[in-house]
Design a protein around this motif. Structure first.
Motif, PDB file in Angstrom:
ATOM      1  N   LEU A   1       1.070  -1.277  -0.087  1.00 12.83           N
ATOM      2  CA  LEU A   1       0.049  -0.227   0.063  1.00 12.83           C
ATOM      3  C   LEU A   1       0.779   1.168   0.141  1.00 12.83           C
ATOM      4  CD1 LEU A   1      -2.833   1.221   0.099  1.00 12.83           C
ATOM      5  CD2 LEU A   1      -2.763   1.148   2.644  1.00 12.83           C
ATOM      6  N   GLU A   2       1.891   1.305   0.944  1.00  7.73           N
ATOM      7  CA  GLU A   2       2.930   2.510   1.032  1.00  7.73           C
ATOM      8  C   GLU A   2       3.682   2.672  -0.367  1.00  7.73           C
ATOM      9  OE1 GLU A   2       5.106   1.540   4.294  1.00  7.73           O
ATOM     10  OE2 GLU A   2       3.679   2.078   5.656  1.00  7.73           O
ATOM     11  N   ALA A   3       4.003   1.528  -0.947  1.00 11.24           N
ATOM     12  CA  ALA A   3       4.543   1.743  -2.502  1.00 11.24           C
ATOM     13  C   ALA A   3       3.672   2.107  -3.502  1.00 11.24           C
ATOM     14  CB  ALA A   3       5.038   0.208  -2.733  1.00 11.24           C
ATOM     15  N   GLY A   4       2.395   2.066  -3.158  1.00 17.69           N
ATOM     16  CA  GLY A   4       1.470   2.714  -4.224  1.00 17.69           C
ATOM     17  C   GLY A   4       0.816   1.525  -5.197  1.00 17.69           C
ATOM     18  N   VAL A   5       1.318   0.506  -5.288  1.00 19.86           N
ATOM     19  CA  VAL A   5       1.043  -0.502  -6.307  1.00 19.86           C
ATOM     20  C   VAL A   5      -0.480  -0.803  -6.240  1.00 19.86           C
ATOM     21  CG1 VAL A   5       3.287  -1.144  -6.596  1.00 19.86           C
ATOM     22  CG2 VAL A   5       1.692  -2.617  -5.068  1.00 19.86           C
TER      23      VAL A   5
ATOM     24  N   ASN B   1     -18.906  -5.935  15.742  1.00 20.65           N
ATOM     25  CA  ASN B   1     -18.119  -6.677  16.981  1.00 20.65           C
ATOM     26  C   ASN B   1     -19.233  -7.362  17.676  1.00 20.65           C
ATOM     27  OD1 ASN B   1     -15.485  -5.002  16.713  1.00 20.65           O
ATOM     28  ND2 ASN B   1     -16.894  -3.466  17.255  1.00 20.65           N
ATOM     29  N   SER B   2     -19.112  -8.659  17.782  1.00 20.20           N
ATOM     30  CA  SER B   2     -20.240  -9.273  18.212  1.00 20.20           C
ATOM     31  C   SER B   2     -19.689 -10.721  19.250  1.00 20.20           C
ATOM     32  CB  SER B   2     -20.927  -9.945  17.331  1.00 20.20           C
ATOM     33  OG  SER B   2     -22.023 -11.086  17.710  1.00 20.20           O
ATOM     34  N   VAL B   3     -20.475 -11.051  20.321  1.00 21.72           N
ATOM     35  CA  VAL B   3     -20.204 -12.220  21.428  1.00 21.72           C
ATOM     36  C   VAL B   3     -21.409 -12.916  21.073  1.00 21.72           C
ATOM     37  CG1 VAL B   3     -18.176 -11.091  22.664  1.00 21.72           C
ATOM     38  CG2 VAL B   3     -20.695 -10.682  23.230  1.00 21.72           C
ATOM     39  N   VAL B   4     -22.296 -12.755  20.168  1.00 21.09           N
ATOM     40  CA  VAL B   4     -23.470 -13.683  20.300  1.00 21.09           C
ATOM     41  C   VAL B   4     -23.441 -14.539  18.848  1.00 21.09           C
ATOM     42  CG1 VAL B   4     -24.706 -12.133  21.563  1.00 21.09           C
ATOM     43  CG2 VAL B   4     -24.799 -11.879  19.101  1.00 21.09           C
ATOM     44  N   SER B   5     -22.348 -14.732  18.291  1.00 20.79           N
ATOM     45  CA  SER B   5     -22.345 -15.282  16.811  1.00 20.79           C
ATOM     46  C   SER B   5     -21.761 -16.822  16.924  1.00 20.79           C
ATOM     47  CB  SER B   5     -21.480 -14.368  15.850  1.00 20.79           C
ATOM     48  OG  SER B   5     -21.987 -13.138  15.807  1.00 20.79           O
ATOM     49  N   PRO B   6     -22.591 -17.893  16.897  1.00 27.09           N
ATOM     50  CA  PRO B   6     -22.189 -19.342  17.078  1.00 27.09           C
ATOM     51  C   PRO B   6     -21.259 -19.758  16.025  1.00 27.09           C
ATOM     52  CG  PRO B   6     -24.445 -19.223  17.160  1.00 27.09           C
ATOM     53  CD  PRO B   6     -24.068 -17.889  16.686  1.00 27.09           C
ATOM     54  N   ARG B   7     -21.248 -19.288  14.750  1.00 29.06           N
ATOM     55  CA  ARG B   7     -20.227 -19.628  14.090  1.00 29.06           C
ATOM     56  C   ARG B   7     -19.129 -18.484  13.942  1.00 29.06           C
ATOM     57  NH1 ARG B   7     -17.272 -19.476   9.054  1.00 29.06           N
ATOM     58  NH2 ARG B   7     -18.586 -17.660   8.154  1.00 29.06           N
ATOM     59  N   GLU B   8     -18.073 -18.810  14.597  1.00 31.23           N
ATOM     60  CA  GLU B   8     -17.247 -17.684  15.024  1.00 31.23           C
ATOM     61  C   GLU B   8     -16.157 -17.370  13.803  1.00 31.23           C
ATOM     62  OE1 GLU B   8     -15.968 -17.486  19.604  1.00 31.23           O
ATOM     63  OE2 GLU B   8     -15.739 -19.378  19.055  1.00 31.23           O
ATOM     64  N   VAL B   9     -15.800 -16.285  13.411  1.00 31.85           N
ATOM     65  CA  VAL B   9     -15.008 -15.934  12.413  1.00 31.85           C
ATOM     66  C   VAL B   9     -14.491 -14.596  12.770  1.00 31.85           C
ATOM     67  CG1 VAL B   9     -16.784 -15.064  10.988  1.00 31.85           C
ATOM     68  CG2 VAL B   9     -14.551 -15.907   9.825  1.00 31.85           C
ATOM     69  N   SER B  10     -13.398 -14.100  12.456  1.00 31.83           N
ATOM     70  CA  SER B  10     -12.653 -12.938  12.392  1.00 31.83           C
ATOM     71  C   SER B  10     -12.134 -12.607  10.930  1.00 31.83           C
ATOM     72  CB  SER B  10     -11.299 -12.755  13.227  1.00 31.83           C
ATOM     73  OG  SER B  10     -11.525 -13.335  14.440  1.00 31.83           O
ATOM     74  N   ARG B  11     -12.697 -11.679  10.579  1.00 35.45           N
ATOM     75  CA  ARG B  11     -12.658 -11.305   8.870  1.00 35.45           C
ATOM     76  C   ARG B  11     -12.227 -10.037   8.603  1.00 35.45           C
ATOM     77  NH1 ARG B  11     -15.732 -10.935   3.816  1.00 35.45           N
ATOM     78  NH2 ARG B  11     -17.474 -10.171   4.845  1.00 35.45           N
ATOM     79  N   LEU B  12     -11.296  -9.782   7.744  1.00 36.40           N
ATOM     80  CA  LEU B  12     -10.838  -8.386   7.316  1.00 36.40           C
ATOM     81  C   LEU B  12     -10.835  -8.514   5.692  1.00 36.40           C
ATOM     82  CD1 LEU B  12      -8.298  -7.352   9.651  1.00 36.40           C
ATOM     83  CD2 LEU B  12     -10.082  -5.757   9.003  1.00 36.40           C
ATOM     84  N   ARG B  13     -11.649  -7.544   4.891  1.00 38.21           N
ATOM     85  CA  ARG B  13     -11.402  -7.495   3.386  1.00 38.21           C
ATOM     86  C   ARG B  13     -11.047  -5.843   3.240  1.00 38.21           C
ATOM     87  NH1 ARG B  13     -14.818  -9.683  -1.464  1.00 38.21           N
ATOM     88  NH2 ARG B  13     -14.639  -7.964  -2.745  1.00 38.21           N
ATOM     89  N   PHE B  14     -10.314  -5.730   2.051  1.00 37.05           N
ATOM     90  CA  PHE B  14      -9.831  -4.459   1.710  1.00 37.05           C
ATOM     91  C   PHE B  14      -9.907  -4.370   0.308  1.00 37.05           C
ATOM     92  CE2 PHE B  14      -7.274  -5.229   5.576  1.00 37.05           C
ATOM     93  CZ  PHE B  14      -7.396  -4.087   6.423  1.00 37.05           C
ATOM     94  N   ASP B  15     -10.791  -3.659  -0.225  1.00 34.02           N
ATOM     95  CA  ASP B  15     -10.943  -3.295  -1.473  1.00 34.02           C
ATOM     96  C   ASP B  15     -10.213  -2.233  -1.971  1.00 34.02           C
ATOM     97  OD1 ASP B  15     -12.583  -5.493  -2.207  1.00 34.02           O
ATOM     98  OD2 ASP B  15     -14.484  -4.600  -1.599  1.00 34.02           O
ATOM     99  N   PHE B  16      -8.901  -2.209  -2.868  1.00 31.16           N
ATOM    100  CA  PHE B  16      -8.276  -1.206  -3.390  1.00 31.16           C
ATOM    101  C   PHE B  16      -8.411  -1.069  -4.721  1.00 31.16           C
ATOM    102  CE2 PHE B  16      -5.681  -3.310   0.102  1.00 31.16           C
ATOM    103  CZ  PHE B  16      -5.609  -2.251   0.900  1.00 31.16           C
ATOM    104  N   GLU B  17      -8.008  -0.086  -5.519  1.00 29.55           N
ATOM    105  CA  GLU B  17      -8.426   0.143  -6.784  1.00 29.55           C
ATOM    106  C   GLU B  17      -7.837  -0.897  -7.756  1.00 29.55           C
ATOM    107  OE1 GLU B  17      -8.249   4.659  -8.230  1.00 29.55           O
ATOM    108  OE2 GLU B  17      -6.273   4.288  -7.127  1.00 29.55           O
TER     109      GLU B  17
END
Length: 374
Positions: A141-145, A235-251
């Motif tokens: 990201l810092e390289a701008g690509v 943010n939730s503590v009531v979700s039976p199927r646990e997951v941590s997810r991050l998605r970044f959409d760049f150009e």
């Protein structure tokens, strides 16, 4: 240059303290765990025996008075973080604090004042910043690509049953500071912030939908960033199927990770936009890279301490300024949710109730279930 082993101590021997002790053991050529402080003498003795710790103290104050230390690890309940960190700084010992660093922005500012007066740093455990894929993503990201960041999604969908909250300090504003916004999702959105940079506005909602807590068990935020990107944070503590997810959409590409409590390179996916397929050659997974975790951050801290001893001004991470930006995001989430309006970065200052506590004296649901005074 060969450096002597760093002398480290752990304060508090709850579950997360074992992660610190194990990480220090994994860095045995760099550090040694020489002391532990714990109010419960039986638990202290068991912890010391398990990890071969030579010195045991009943309080952090006794430990700091007796030991020559290079780093102290605070693994105590959140309410104690700020006062114990201040004690460590005044003793001249750099301190690594489990999240959250403090329970309020006012406490963070008090920590900053002591840090400036003593010249001793207080650092926060945000270990997901240090995984190989996150480091690679920030570099590209810092390289701008990758082009401009446009859209991001950050989800911490975990499950904690009622028994989890039987521990007296859990689920309370005065002892834990908040619900999953403070104690669970903060690792994921700290990583989000480390990639996207300064945020400018938050619009949020929060609710106590299921759990027997004073705090929220779900929060959702829509954030705008200085670079123009928009992100959702759940943010939730009531979700039976646990997951941590991050998605970044760049150009020019989508970069995403799905894991639970720590990721490897294999958990990440890189998808170049049409016409930018060559970027895939720049995302080269490292199958040998360790999972994101405490070892990587602690190693980085030790590297910075060694550099400082050689006259290098490398700042160990995660600095108090960086941690404050993350905590301010939490405060803005609560303030927006409870006031029913957007909150701008830098808005929560001075005597604002949300600067003094994450509930802001404005929690809209039923009277509290319990209060913790110790």
């Amino acid at each position: 240059m060969q450096h002597p082993k760093h002398r480290a101590a752990v304060v508090g021997t709850g579950g997360i303290a074992h992660r610190h002790a194990q990480s220090l053991a994994a860095l045995g050529d760099r550090a040694e765990l020489v002391a532990v402080a714990e109010l419960d003498p039986d638990r202290a003795a068991a912890f010391a025996a398990q990890y071969g710790v030579p010195a045991v103290y009943g309080t952090a104050e006794a430990l700091l008075a007796a030991e020559e230390l290079d780093l102290v690890h605070l693994c105590t309940p959140p309410k104690t973080h700020a006062p114990l960190a201040i004690a460590a700084m005044r003793a001249g010992v750099p301190v690594l604090v489990e999240k959250p660093t403090a329970l309020s922005l006012a406490e963070m500012d008090e920590l900053a004042a002591v840090q400036e007066a003593t010249g001793t740093p207080v650092l926060t455990v945000f270990q997901h910043r240090y995984g190989a894929a996150a480091v690679r993503l920030r570099r590209l990201l810092e390289a701008g690509v990758l082009g401009r960041p446009l859209v991001a999604v950050c989800e911490t969908l975990w499950y904690r049953d009622d028994d989890y909250f039987a521990v007296p300090w859990r689920g309370t504003w005065d002892a834990e500071g908040g619900g999953p916004t403070m104690g669970h999702g903060i690792h994921q959105y700290d990583l989000l912030l480390s990639v996207l940079g300064p945020w400018t506005e938050v619009r949020a909602a929060a609710g106590r939908l299921s759990r027997p807590t004073d705090t929220e068990d779900v929060s959702m935020a829509l954030a705008r960033f200085a670079n123009g990107a928009l992100a959702t944070v759940v943010n939730s503590v009531v979700s039976p199927r646990e997951v941590s997810r991050l998605r970044f959409d760049f150009e020019h590409a989508t970069v995403e990770v799905e894991h639970l409590y720590g990721y490897t390179d294999a958990d990440w996916r890189f998808t170049p936009a049409p016409g930018h397929e060559r970027l895939a050659d720049m995302w080269i997974p490292d199958d040998a890279a360790p999972a994101s975790g405490h070892v990587l951050q602690i190693r980085s801290i030790l590297d910075a301490l060694d550099s400082a001893s050689e006259g290098d001004a490398t700042e160990p991470g995660v600095s108090l300024a960086e941690a404050r930006r993350t905590l301010e995001f939490a405060a803005a989430t609560y303030a927006s949710a409870f006031r029913g309006r957007p909150v701008a970065a830098g808005e929560i200052t001075g005597d604002d109730p949300f600067a003094r506590g994450m509930d802001g004296g404005a929690v809209p649901w039923a009277p509290t279930r319990k209060a913790v005074t110790a």
